[in-house]
Write a protein that holds these residues in place. Structure first.
Motif, mmCIF file in Angstrom:
data_model
loop_
_atom_site.group_PDB
_atom_site.id
_atom_site.type_symbol
_atom_site.label_atom_id
_atom_site.label_comp_id
_atom_site.label_asym_id
_atom_site.label_seq_id
_atom_site.Cartn_x
_atom_site.Cartn_y
_atom_site.Cartn_z
ATOM 1 N N UNK A 275 0.829 -1.222 0.000
ATOM 2 C CA UNK A 275 0.000 0.000 0.000
ATOM 3 C C UNK A 275 0.855 1.261 0.000
ATOM 4 N N UNK A 276 2.117 1.171 0.479
ATOM 5 C CA UNK A 276 2.983 2.358 0.540
ATOM 6 C C UNK A 276 3.806 2.565 -0.722
ATOM 7 N N UNK A 277 3.764 1.607 -1.645
ATOM 8 C CA UNK A 277 4.514 1.757 -2.903
ATOM 9 C C UNK A 277 3.712 2.564 -3.920
ATOM 10 N N UNK A 278 4.411 3.006 -4.956
ATOM 11 C CA UNK A 278 3.739 3.697 -6.061
ATOM 12 C C UNK A 278 4.154 3.013 -7.365
ATOM 13 N N UNK A 279 3.174 2.665 -8.195
ATOM 14 C CA UNK A 279 3.453 2.005 -9.473
ATOM 15 C C UNK A 279 3.124 2.966 -10.616
ATOM 16 N N UNK A 280 4.147 3.326 -11.374
ATOM 17 C CA UNK A 280 3.963 4.176 -12.554
ATOM 18 C C UNK A 280 3.832 3.255 -13.769
ATOM 19 N N UNK A 281 2.734 3.379 -14.515
ATOM 20 C CA UNK A 281 2.475 2.507 -15.670
ATOM 21 C C UNK A 281 2.519 3.347 -16.945
ATOM 22 N N UNK A 282 3.360 2.953 -17.888
ATOM 23 C CA UNK A 282 3.476 3.657 -19.172
ATOM 24 C C UNK A 282 2.763 2.839 -20.246
ATOM 25 N N UNK A 283 1.836 3.474 -20.952
ATOM 26 C CA UNK A 283 1.008 2.736 -21.928
ATOM 27 C C UNK A 283 0.985 3.489 -23.252
ATOM 28 N N UNK A 284 1.167 2.748 -24.352
ATOM 29 C CA UNK A 284 0.969 3.350 -25.685
ATOM 30 C C UNK A 284 0.335 2.322 -26.602
ATOM 31 N N UNK A 285 0.002 2.749 -27.793
ATOM 32 C CA UNK A 285 -0.579 1.843 -28.779
ATOM 33 C C UNK A 285 0.336 0.653 -29.021
ATOM 34 N N UNK A 286 -0.267 -0.502 -29.341
ATOM 35 C CA UNK A 286 0.518 -1.723 -29.536
ATOM 36 C C UNK A 286 0.714 -2.472 -28.234
ATOM 37 N N UNK A 287 0.228 -1.895 -27.126
ATOM 38 C CA UNK A 287 0.403 -2.511 -25.807
ATOM 39 C C UNK A 287 -0.367 -3.800 -25.635
ATOM 40 N N UNK A 288 -1.465 -3.944 -26.374
ATOM 41 C CA UNK A 288 -2.311 -5.133 -26.218
ATOM 42 C C UNK A 288 -1.544 -6.407 -26.572
ATOM 43 N N UNK A 289 -0.849 -6.399 -27.720
ATOM 44 C CA UNK A 289 -0.098 -7.586 -28.155
ATOM 45 C C UNK A 289 1.111 -7.847 -27.261
ATOM 46 N N UNK A 290 1.586 -6.786 -26.569
ATOM 47 C CA UNK A 290 2.781 -6.918 -25.730
ATOM 48 C C UNK A 290 2.452 -7.306 -24.290
ATOM 49 N N UNK A 291 1.164 -7.509 -23.993
ATOM 50 C CA UNK A 291 0.767 -7.859 -22.622
ATOM 51 C C UNK A 291 -0.208 -9.036 -22.615
ATOM 52 N N UNK A 292 0.175 -10.167 -23.253
ATOM 53 C CA UNK A 292 -0.756 -11.309 -23.263
ATOM 54 C C UNK A 292 -0.664 -12.088 -21.958
ATOM 55 N N UNK A 293 -1.803 -12.266 -21.296
ATOM 56 C CA UNK A 293 -1.805 -13.020 -20.038
ATOM 57 C C UNK A 293 -3.123 -13.770 -19.908
ATOM 58 N N UNK A 294 -3.276 -14.866 -20.654
ATOM 59 C CA UNK A 294 -4.542 -15.620 -20.596
ATOM 60 C C UNK A 294 -4.812 -16.131 -19.185
ATOM 61 N N UNK A 295 -6.091 -16.094 -18.777
ATOM 62 C CA UNK A 295 -6.467 -16.608 -17.457
ATOM 63 C C UNK A 295 -6.275 -18.129 -17.468
#
Length: 506
Positions: free
Chosen positions: A137-157
């Motif tokens: 809870x005390x950490x901070x997560x910075x997330x950088x997102x741009x187009x093409x991100x969908x194919x670069x983040x595959x994580x099937x359930x």
């Protein structure tokens, strides 16, 4: 400077404002040492303990390099998933500022060959997931997102395998599913898309910096919205699968996941620990081009940042707009001829269904413009090309060539020739620096292009019928009308600029 030089200058300034480094430096600051705060567009986020970074997308490498420079020693660790070969391409192009420093705390994983999810991209997604799950809870997560991100983040359930998910989306696509439908299915079957990454990071403060390559900047669509609440439910996914007759032939793993998923979309209050901020978009790029154009003395209007539709119809819209401005310059802004042009424009706009375009209001603003000042009309978005030939080109080069042909035909039909009293340049370019499978970002044209090309033995209509715009522009006047910028490291779709000034009449 010529109109052509002005058009090139406007395009470059528009792209320059959404390049990763200037864009991040404008939007993000780190303040204070005792209890530091991350300031993003005026919003403050206290860095109570450790600061982490993850990212995915075609423009994320440059964004990460700029972010690390801003965050300095406060950054503990980062992981980014970027397209295969991008580091080598940027190195070759001499774009050192887009690359991470040798002692960087950010791990780079390259994958998604040909913009398709693959085992390397899966490796990146797993590493990002593990980092997000381990935060407090005390950490901070910075997330950088741009187009093409969908194919670069595959994580099937689990237990769905990447191959099973990919086969399902390929089958849907082959049966005519729209991109929006494909994204709904992808999000429903993913651990990280559709807000999944934000849920896994809870209760960590998540701050997403987003470079939008989608018309209208919808947070849940850009890179399939890993930090945005999904506006769709499992029910929507099941309806799509039923629509394409796939419910009875689903892999067992997919059926298992769908039967155990919640049927309602997640309530927005689940995302109180998340802040999504668009730091770069087509709108920002066009606003900068407008500022520059006004500085050059142009009366400047932005038509739309959501231009879409078949390239031939969009070219007709631009040709009619140019014609209307030229009629106004010739003192024929009112009367049967201009009324006919306005009617054509309204009909074309209705057919194209451009989101948020109020053409009647735009035409009203045009009425006040006279020949004493040159006019600049700016627009952005993404057109589509229906391929009929086997030539080489891209949607921006094809649009420029079609506008050139349209202006030539309009002049040939004019008896009193009011457009002849105008100097006209039309430019269209992709902000990523690559238009289709070519090294050009786009092209520009004038009404004289068709006649000048004929003198060189080049038939514009023949090139267009073969979708061969790049070959045409490469040969025509030694490639002088091609817009070549090299890779830009960013992407906020395409930009069009129309420049018109009255010529001296004796």
């Amino acid at each position: 400077m010529s109109l052509c030089e002005h058009a090139l200058s406007l395009f470059r300034s528009a792209v320059g404002t959404v390049r990763p480094a200037p864009m991040l430096k404008r939007a993000v600051k780190l303040q204070g040492d005792g209890c530091p705060q991350l300031l993003v567009k005026g919003q403050a986020f206290p860095v109570k303990r450790d600061l982490y970074l993850v990212g995915f997308g075609k423009a994320v490498l440059g964004m990460a390099a700029a972010a690390e420079e801003i965050l300095g020693d406060h950054l503990v660790r980062g992981i980014i998933s970027v397209p295969l070969g991008i580091q080598e391409s940027l190195q070759r192009a001499g774009m050192q500022e887009m690359l991470l420093k040798p002692q960087s705390k950010i791990q780079v994983i390259e994958g998604a060959k040909n913009n398709l999810p693959d085992p390397e991209a899966l490796k990146g997604a797993v590493a990002i997931r593990e980092l997000a799950e381990g935060l407090t809870a005390d950490d901070l997560l910075l997330v950088l997102i741009s187009g093409g991100g969908s194919a670069l983040l595959p994580a099937p359930i689990p237990p769905i395998l990447l191959e099973e998910k990919e086969k399902l989306t390929r089958t849907l696509a082959s049966r005519g599913a729209a991109i929006q439908e494909l994204n709904i299915v992808r999000k429903t079957l993913s651990l990280l898309k559709g807000g999944g990454l934000a849920r896994l990071a809870y209760p960590t403060q998540v701050v997403s910096l987003i470079l939008s390559d989608v018309i209208g900047d919808p947070l849940d669509i850009i890179a399939s919205g890993p930090t945005a609440a999904s506006s769709h439910s499992v029910q929507d996914c099941l309806q799509i699968l039923a629509k394409y007759n796939l419910l009875l032939s689903l892999p067992e793993s997919v059926a298992t996941v769908l039967s155990s998923s919640p049927t309602k979309p997640t309530a927005p209050e689940d995302y109180s620990h998340v802040c999504n901020i668009i730091i770069g978009s087509n709108t920002l790029a066009l606003d900068e081009a407008k500022r520059q154009a006004e500085g050059l003395g142009y009366a400047t209007l932005i038509l739309s940042t959501a231009i879409c539709g078949e390239v031939g119809r969009v070219a007709m819209l631009y040709c009619q707009l140019i014609r209307l401005v030229c009629l106004g310059f010739a003192g024929l802004g009112e009367g049967p001829l201009s009324d006919r042009v306005k009617g054509n424009l309204l009909q074309l706009a209705a057919e194209l269904e451009i989101p948020g375009l109020n053409l009647a209001e735009f035409l009203q603003a045009l009425r006040g413009l006279g020949p004493e000042r040159p006019v600049c009309i700016l627009a952005g978005g993404e057109t589509t090309v229906q391929l009929q030939g086997t030539g080489k080109g891209g949607r921006n080069q094809e649009l420029a060539l079609r506008v050139g042909l349209g202006l030539h035909r309009a002049q040939a039909m004019e008896t009193s020739s009011p457009p002849g009293r105008c100097e006209i340049i039309f430019l269209s370019g992709g902000t990523d620096g690559q238009d289709g499978p070519t090294e050009a970002a786009g092209a520009f044209c004038s009404p004289e292009l068709v006649d000048e090309a004929l003198q060189e033995g080049l038939d514009v209509e023949a090139f267009l019928s073969n979708n061969d715009s790049y070959t045409f522009f490469s040969r025509f006047q030694g490639g002088h009308h091609l817009l070549v910028t090299g890779l830009t490291g960013t992407n906020v779709m395409d930009i069009q600029a129309i420049l018109i000034r009255a010529t001296e009449t004796s």
